[in-house]
Design a protein around this motif. Structure first.
Motif, PDB file in Angstrom:
ATOM      1  N   GLU A  45       0.832  -1.198   0.000  1.00 47.80           N
ATOM      2  CA  GLU A  45       0.000   0.000   0.000  1.00 47.80           C
ATOM      3  C   GLU A  45       0.871   1.255   0.000  1.00 47.80           C
ATOM      4  N   LYS A  46       0.473   2.243  -0.794  1.00 43.99           N
ATOM      5  CA  LYS A  46       1.173   3.527  -0.803  1.00 43.99           C
ATOM      6  C   LYS A  46       0.673   4.364   0.374  1.00 43.99           C
ATOM      7  N   VAL A  47       1.578   4.719   1.286  1.00 43.69           N
ATOM      8  CA  VAL A  47       1.186   5.418   2.508  1.00 43.69           C
ATOM      9  C   VAL A  47       1.520   6.898   2.463  1.00 43.69           C
ATOM     10  N   ALA A  48       2.407   7.342   1.574  1.00 44.13           N
ATOM     11  CA  ALA A  48       2.760   8.756   1.519  1.00 44.13           C
ATOM     12  C   ALA A  48       3.390   9.052   0.168  1.00 44.13           C
ATOM     13  N   GLU A  49       3.230  10.285  -0.283  1.00 42.61           N
ATOM     14  CA  GLU A  49       3.894  10.768  -1.482  1.00 42.61           C
ATOM     15  C   GLU A  49       4.128  12.261  -1.353  1.00 42.61           C
ATOM     16  N   PHE A  50       5.177  12.724  -2.034  1.00 43.76           N
ATOM     17  CA  PHE A  50       5.557  14.127  -1.945  1.00 43.76           C
ATOM     18  C   PHE A  50       6.140  14.553  -3.280  1.00 43.76           C
ATOM     19  N   PRO A  51       5.374  15.301  -4.096  1.00 45.82           N
ATOM     20  CA  PRO A  51       5.916  15.747  -5.386  1.00 45.82           C
ATOM     21  C   PRO A  51       6.897  16.898  -5.207  1.00 45.82           C
ATOM     22  N   SER A  52       7.859  16.991  -6.116  1.00 45.04           N
ATOM     23  CA  SER A  52       8.857  18.052  -6.066  1.00 45.04           C
ATOM     24  C   SER A  52       9.432  18.261  -7.453  1.00 45.04           C
ATOM     25  N   GLU A  53       9.567  19.500  -7.866  1.00 43.43           N
ATOM     26  CA  GLU A  53      10.118  19.805  -9.173  1.00 43.43           C
ATOM     27  C   GLU A  53      11.643  19.668  -9.156  1.00 43.43           C
ATOM     28  N   GLU A  54      12.169  19.053 -10.190  1.00 44.07           N
ATOM     29  CA  GLU A  54      13.616  18.846 -10.347  1.00 44.07           C
ATOM     30  C   GLU A  54      14.230  18.249  -9.086  1.00 44.07           C
ATOM     31  N   LEU A  55      13.721  17.102  -8.720  1.00 37.90           N
ATOM     32  CA  LEU A  55      14.232  16.376  -7.558  1.00 37.90           C
ATOM     33  C   LEU A  55      15.441  15.551  -7.987  1.00 37.90           C
ATOM     34  N   TYR A  56      16.567  15.748  -7.293  1.00 37.59           N
ATOM     35  CA  TYR A  56      17.816  15.100  -7.676  1.00 37.59           C
ATOM     36  C   TYR A  56      18.218  13.969  -6.736  1.00 37.59           C
ATOM     37  N   GLU A  57      17.740  13.973  -5.510  1.00 36.18           N
ATOM     38  CA  GLU A  57      18.215  12.976  -4.549  1.00 36.18           C
ATOM     39  C   GLU A  57      17.194  12.804  -3.442  1.00 36.18           C
ATOM     40  N   ALA A  58      17.085  11.575  -2.940  1.00 33.79           N
ATOM     41  CA  ALA A  58      16.212  11.266  -1.808  1.00 33.79           C
ATOM     42  C   ALA A  58      16.845  10.124  -1.029  1.00 33.79           C
ATOM     43  N   GLN A  59      17.008  10.285   0.275  1.00 33.53           N
ATOM     44  CA  GLN A  59      17.668   9.267   1.094  1.00 33.53           C
ATOM     45  C   GLN A  59      17.147   9.321   2.522  1.00 33.53           C
ATOM     46  N   TRP A  60      16.910   8.141   3.085  1.00 35.12           N
ATOM     47  CA  TRP A  60      16.498   8.051   4.478  1.00 35.12           C
ATOM     48  C   TRP A  60      17.632   8.493   5.397  1.00 35.12           C
ATOM     49  N   ARG A  61      17.277   9.020   6.523  1.00 37.21           N
ATOM     50  CA  ARG A  61      18.279   9.302   7.554  1.00 37.21           C
ATOM     51  C   ARG A  61      18.623   7.997   8.252  1.00 37.21           C
ATOM     52  N   PRO A  62      19.886   7.567   8.243  1.00 32.54           N
ATOM     53  CA  PRO A  62      20.249   6.298   8.883  1.00 32.54           C
ATOM     54  C   PRO A  62      19.977   6.319  10.382  1.00 32.54           C
ATOM     55  N   GLU A  63      19.696   5.153  10.888  1.00 33.74           N
ATOM     56  CA  GLU A  63      19.481   4.992  12.329  1.00 33.74           C
ATOM     57  C   GLU A  63      20.825   4.708  13.000  1.00 33.74           C
ATOM     58  N   PRO A  64      21.107   5.316  14.140  1.00 36.94           N
ATOM     59  CA  PRO A  64      22.374   5.032  14.833  1.00 36.94           C
ATOM     60  C   PRO A  64      22.513   3.541  15.134  1.00 36.94           C
ATOM     61  N   PRO A  65      23.722   2.990  15.051  1.00 35.34           N
ATOM     62  CA  PRO A  65      23.899   1.546  15.276  1.00 35.34           C
ATOM     63  C   PRO A  65      23.411   1.075  16.640  1.00 35.34           C
ATOM     64  N   SER A  66      23.477   1.934  17.647  1.00 33.68           N
ATOM     65  CA  SER A  66      23.058   1.535  18.996  1.00 33.68           C
ATOM     66  C   SER A  66      21.561   1.686  19.228  1.00 33.68           C
ATOM     67  N   SER A  67      20.824   2.142  18.233  1.00 32.17           N
ATOM     68  CA  SER A  67      19.396   2.392  18.398  1.00 32.17           C
ATOM     69  C   SER A  67      18.613   1.089  18.442  1.00 32.17           C
ATOM     70  N   LEU A  68      17.628   1.054  19.316  1.00 29.74           N
ATOM     71  CA  LEU A  68      16.706  -0.079  19.424  1.00 29.74           C
ATOM     72  C   LEU A  68      15.280   0.382  19.162  1.00 29.74           C
ATOM     73  N   ARG A  69      15.136   1.430  18.352  1.00 27.65           N
ATOM     74  CA  ARG A  69      13.814   2.008  18.129  1.00 27.65           C
ATOM     75  C   ARG A  69      12.943   1.117  17.263  1.00 27.65           C
ATOM     76  N   PHE A  70      13.537   0.338  16.377  1.00 34.11           N
ATOM     77  CA  PHE A  70      12.759  -0.485  15.459  1.00 34.11           C
ATOM     78  C   PHE A  70      13.084  -1.952  15.676  1.00 34.11           C
ATOM     79  N   LEU A  71      12.060  -2.789  15.573  1.00 31.77           N
ATOM     80  CA  LEU A  71      12.197  -4.231  15.714  1.00 31.77           C
ATOM     81  C   LEU A  71      11.980  -4.892  14.360  1.00 31.77           C
ATOM     82  N   ASP A  72      12.561  -6.075  14.220  1.00 33.08           N
ATOM     83  CA  ASP A  72      12.468  -6.803  12.966  1.00 33.08           C
ATOM     84  C   ASP A  72      11.038  -7.280  12.728  1.00 33.08           C
TER      85      ASP A  72
END
Length: 590
Positions: free
Chosen positions: A460-487
């Motif tokens: 399912e598509k949960v979000a979208e964001f249009p932008s003119e002349e978009l050159y790059e998109a990247q997630w912010r990495p999670e710190p290695p010691s973070s336990l915020r997300f579970l598998d």
């Protein structure tokens, strides 16, 4: 910069367009991403997050390389003025950047001018805040090494580190590989002896045990004559770097010894992508050529080799076998957490298969065929290795299939969702391992630029964001010691697979029926003809078109033909043609 509060469950990402850089927060329950931070820097040439997610480096054409310091919650570490720092001495013409694995060093690539001897490759190392390095312990970036590397592409990495950053290596323009101490990339190096100039290298992710210090794979391309015919084959080599006998565990790189551990010849290969498995015991070498000698592929030839670290196991995965007829390798990638990989091989539509590697017995075997025939050329594992995306991007239609791992101990995946992302240029999993980002980027696509976020378990598509002349998109990495997300759990994957099977059954059940003429349609699928035969419906009036006479258009045709022309009678045979002229002349003479 404009800030808004960020919920702890949000997924931040960075997009770069023509006018500015935006840090967005994606809330899976929201309809549209919210703008978290805006950096007003027009025409930014490059941007990259540090692997720990605390620093964002950008190239400001008016200032040079600028480092934005973010905390874990994306709040500034101290004051707004100290958040953005210009890397002193960096060039305004920087076109590419990348970080070392532990975010201690930043490598920048500047535009190279023909005939210039000025350095265009620089390594900036962050001075520790406790004062253990030069620079007064202020945390600023200092130039640790600089080199002149002609014709260096902005996205090519010629300086790499081991995963623990104990050592680094550099590929010189002449094709030599030099090994350095990780903290001193400009110090005295160890040169690895190679038969010819190398094209690529890659460190294995291993836990170094004395005397073994590092394991590195090197690819040497083939040599060709003036007609581009192969004169000598290419070679994939694996070296082990160890300390000499009697040396201490903390020996510098220049005192170490590099020994060739394994070697495999490649009949034809000009470039290669080298990928190690998570345990550093096996290597996938995807060797490619610009022209396919067989003439079957417009995109050149390719070959995929699997080589064990000691060379005892060597297998060409593009050769024909009992499961496939072989052919080119479209894509291959290891799981980030297990000794298993996915291979897409053959011409389109290609076959996608799942393979497992046994390090103890040194055997590779195919575990399952994921897709028998499908237009796919992209593989993306989530950070936990529990979900894998098989997609057809680039010049393909953008179809996406997501597979989930069914068992923690057994190599088995099952399809859980599918989606369609047209014109996708880049794709990346979020740090939570549950959401997939697809982006339509310039300059490949000049219209409909934007980002789209998909839920992996449902498609399912949960979000979208249009932008003119978009050159790059990247997630912010999670710190290695973070336990915020579970598998993703096995039960979730089983439920998603069952839901997908139910949806497929519904689609098959609601298939379009065959066309029926209006008179053959009746209530509850019964036809009118069948009802007349049962006596339920009276037969229609007879066809009296013959009694009504000719149609008006038939009268008009008769008038236009004239009275001399005799009407055609279907019951009479056609008239005989007249005799040829020579027969007519003979008849007159007689």
């Amino acid at each position: 910069a404009h800030r808004a509060p960020m919920p702890p469950s949000s997924l931040p990402l960075c997009i770069r367009n023509r006018d500015q850089i935006r840090v967005l927060q994606v809330d899976p329950g929201a309809d549209e991403p919210a703008i978290r931070d805006v950096i007003d820097a027009p025409k930014v040439k490059a941007s990259v997050w540090s692997p720990d997610g605390t620093t964002l480096a950008i190239v400001d054409p008016s200032k040079g390389v600028v480092v934005a310091d973010f905390a874990v919650d994306l709040e500034p570490r101290s004051t707004e003025q100290s958040r953005y720092a210009v890397v002193g001495g960096s060039a305004k013409t920087t076109v590419g950047m990348y970080w070392s694995p532990l975010s201690s060093s930043l490598v920048t690539v500047t535009a190279w001018q023909k005939g210039s001897t000025e350095p265009n490759l620089q390594v900036w190392r962050r001075s520790c805040k406790d004062g253990c390095e030069s620079g007064g312990g202020t945390g600023e970036f200092l130039c640790a090494a600089s080199y002149n590397h002609p014709k260096l592409q902005n996205d090519r990495q010629v300086i790499k580190w081991t995963s623990d950053e104990l050592f680094s290596a550099r590929l010189t323009p002449e094709g030599n590989v030099f090994l350095y101490d990780g903290a001193d990339p400009g110090g005295e190096p160890l040169e690895i002896e190679l038969p010819r100039a190398a094209q690529n290298f890659e460190f294995a992710s291993i836990r170094a045990k004395h005397p073994l210090r590092a394991r590195i794979a090197v690819f040497v391309p083939d040599t060709r004559d003036d007609l581009q015919r192969v004169a000598s084959p290419g070679e994939v080599m694996i070296y082990e770097v160890s300390a000499p006998s009697g040396a201490s565990a903390g020996s510098s790189a220049s005192t170490l010894v590099a020994r060739k551990k394994a070697s495999s010849m490649v009949s034809a290969g000009q470039t290669a992508d080298l990928k190690w498995n998570p345990t550093g015991t096996a290597l996938l070498a995807h060797c490619m050529t610009e022209v396919d000698d067989s003439g079957k592929s417009y995109y050149g030839g390719s070959k995929l080799l699997l080589i064990s670290y000691d060379g005892h196991c060597q297998k060409d995965l593009t050769e024909p076998d009992e499961f496939a007829s072989g052919g080119v390798c479209q894509a291959a990638d290891w799981s980030p957490t297990r000794d298993e990989f996915v291979l897409i091989r053959g011409f389109q539509p290609a076959q996608a298969t799942l393979w497992s590697w046994e390090s103890k017995s040194q055997k590779v075997s195919m575990a399952k065929v994921l897709l028998e025939k499908a237009h796919r050329n992209t593989i993306r594992f989530n950070p936990f290795g529990s979900l894998v995306c098989l997609a057809g991007f680039g010049n393909l239609a953008g179809e996406i299939d997501v597979f989930g791992r069914l068992d923690d101990d057994r190599c088995d995946f099952v399809q859980v969702s599918s989606a369609l992302a047209n014109c996708t240029v880049a794709a990346e999993w979020a740090p939570d391992g549950r959401h997939l980002l697809t982006a339509v980027l310039a300059p490949r696509m000049r219209v409909d630029n934007g980002i789209f976020v998909w839920r992996g378990l449902t498609g399912e598509k949960v979000a979208e964001f249009p932008s003119e002349e978009l050159y790059e998109a990247q997630w912010r990495p999670e710190p290695p010691s973070s336990l915020r997300f579970l598998d993703v759990g096995v039960d979730e994957i089983e439920q998603a697979a069952k839901a997908l099977a139910d949806r497929v059954c519904e689609q098959v059940g609601s298939k379009k029926q065959a066309y029926r003429p209006p008179k053959a349609r009746g209530a509850e699928g019964s036809s009118t003809v069948a009802a007349m035969m049962r006596g339920e419906v009276s037969a229609p009036d007879g066809d009296d078109r013959r009694r009504r006479g000719p149609a008006p258009w038939q009268n008009r045709r008769a008038e236009s033909d004239g009275p001399e022309r005799a009407p055609m009678s279907p019951g009479l045979p056609p008239s005989e043609p007249p005799p040829p002229p020579w027969q007519q002349a003979r008849a007159k003479d007689a």
